[in-house]
Design a protein around this motif. Structure first.
Motif, mmCIF file in Angstrom:
data_model
loop_
_atom_site.group_PDB
_atom_site.id
_atom_site.type_symbol
_atom_site.label_atom_id
_atom_site.label_comp_id
_atom_site.label_asym_id
_atom_site.label_seq_id
_atom_site.Cartn_x
_atom_site.Cartn_y
_atom_site.Cartn_z
ATOM 1 N N HIS A 42 13.141 -44.627 -23.680
ATOM 2 C CA HIS A 42 12.565 -43.394 -23.125
ATOM 3 C C HIS A 42 13.360 -42.908 -21.890
ATOM 4 N N PHE A 95 15.256 -40.527 -19.590
ATOM 5 C CA PHE A 95 15.288 -39.090 -19.329
ATOM 6 C C PHE A 95 16.736 -38.610 -19.337
ATOM 7 N N ILE A 133 1.877 -29.182 -26.173
ATOM 8 C CA ILE A 133 1.842 -30.403 -25.364
ATOM 9 C C ILE A 133 0.979 -30.126 -24.134
ATOM 10 N N SER A 140 5.315 -28.699 -13.238
ATOM 11 C CA SER A 140 5.871 -29.478 -14.341
ATOM 12 C C SER A 140 6.934 -28.698 -15.119
ATOM 13 N N LEU A 182 9.245 -29.337 -19.168
ATOM 14 C CA LEU A 182 9.437 -30.193 -20.330
ATOM 15 C C LEU A 182 10.746 -30.952 -20.180
ATOM 16 N N SER A 197 13.946 -36.854 -23.554
ATOM 17 C CA SER A 197 14.236 -38.266 -23.330
ATOM 18 C C SER A 197 14.624 -38.905 -24.653
ATOM 19 N N TYR A 255 12.510 -37.626 -27.598
ATOM 20 C CA TYR A 255 11.143 -37.260 -27.226
ATOM 21 C C TYR A 255 11.150 -35.992 -26.369
ATOM 22 N N ASP A 268 8.665 -34.589 -23.411
ATOM 23 C CA ASP A 268 7.565 -35.003 -22.539
ATOM 24 C C ASP A 268 7.389 -34.005 -21.414
ATOM 25 N N VAL A 269 6.205 -34.014 -20.827
ATOM 26 C CA VAL A 269 5.965 -33.238 -19.607
ATOM 27 C C VAL A 269 6.429 -34.081 -18.436
ATOM 28 N N LYS A 270 7.289 -33.499 -17.589
ATOM 29 C CA LYS A 270 7.777 -34.158 -16.381
ATOM 30 C C LYS A 270 7.175 -33.451 -15.182
#
Length: 186
Positions: free
Chosen positions: A80, A82, A133, A141, A143, A146, A179, A181-183
């Motif tokens: 995972h 980033f 998401i 935040s 997106l 990763s 992936y 993801d929300v960062k």
């Protein structure tokens, strides 16, 4: 003696004006795409040329007693990891969710190194279905993209009746998964 002192002064003055350049500051790795998910990174031109020379003659019959050996020097699995931000979120925002439409692609890359050899982690993520998401609307935040990667430091040695006569090193980077993801901004 006056000549030696002035020469010493000019060398000192010249060296203080120039900042040293270290090999680690310059990305010398040469990437070669092996498959859709695997790329090899050669740390020097010499390593790359050795690879090319042996790749071109690999179909030829070798001299009696000639052989090659490829060894894994070391490996690491990145889980995972980033790599970068999705193009749909170029800036930080407070949002309760993000929707990515089917077919939307975004690429990201990150320069890094392993065992002193620089290489690039790169990913392209294409949404196979429309996806929403959820996010915490109280925090800023974006997106993020990763991935999971297998990174191996490899060495190939070539031997003949006299012993080792050529070799090259490379980093093998294989993408295992990607992936979105929300960062959150820290």
């Amino acid at each position: 003696m006056g000549i030696q002192i002035s020469l010493l002064i000019s060398i000192t003055l010249f060296s203080s004006l120039c900042s040293p350049v270290f090999a680690s500051d310059i990305s010398l790795s040469i990437p070669v795409q092996i498959s859709e998910t695997e790329t090899w990174f050669f740390p020097t031109e010499k390593d790359y040329e050795a690879y090319l020379n042996h790749k071109q003659v690999s179909g030829d019959i070798m001299t009696c007693g000639e052989y090659s050996k490829t060894s894994e020097v070391s490996r690491q699995t990145l889980k995972h990891k980033f790599v970068g931000y999705h193009k749909l979120t170029p800036s930080w925002t407070k949002s309760s969710s993000y929707t990515i439409a089917k077919g939307v692609s975004s690429s990201a890359s990150l320069k890094t190194s392993y065992d002193g050899i620089s290489f690039t982690l790169s990913l392209t993520h294409t949404a196979s279905v429309s996806t929403t998401i959820p996010a915490n609307s109280k925090k800023y935040s974006r997106l993020g993209i990763s991935g999971d990667f297998l990174v191996k430091h490899m060495r190939t040695d070539y031997f003949d009746s006299s012993g080792l006569y050529d070799s090259y090193n490379y980093i093998s980077k294989k993408t295992l998964a990607s992936y979105i993801d929300v960062k959150y901004k820290s």
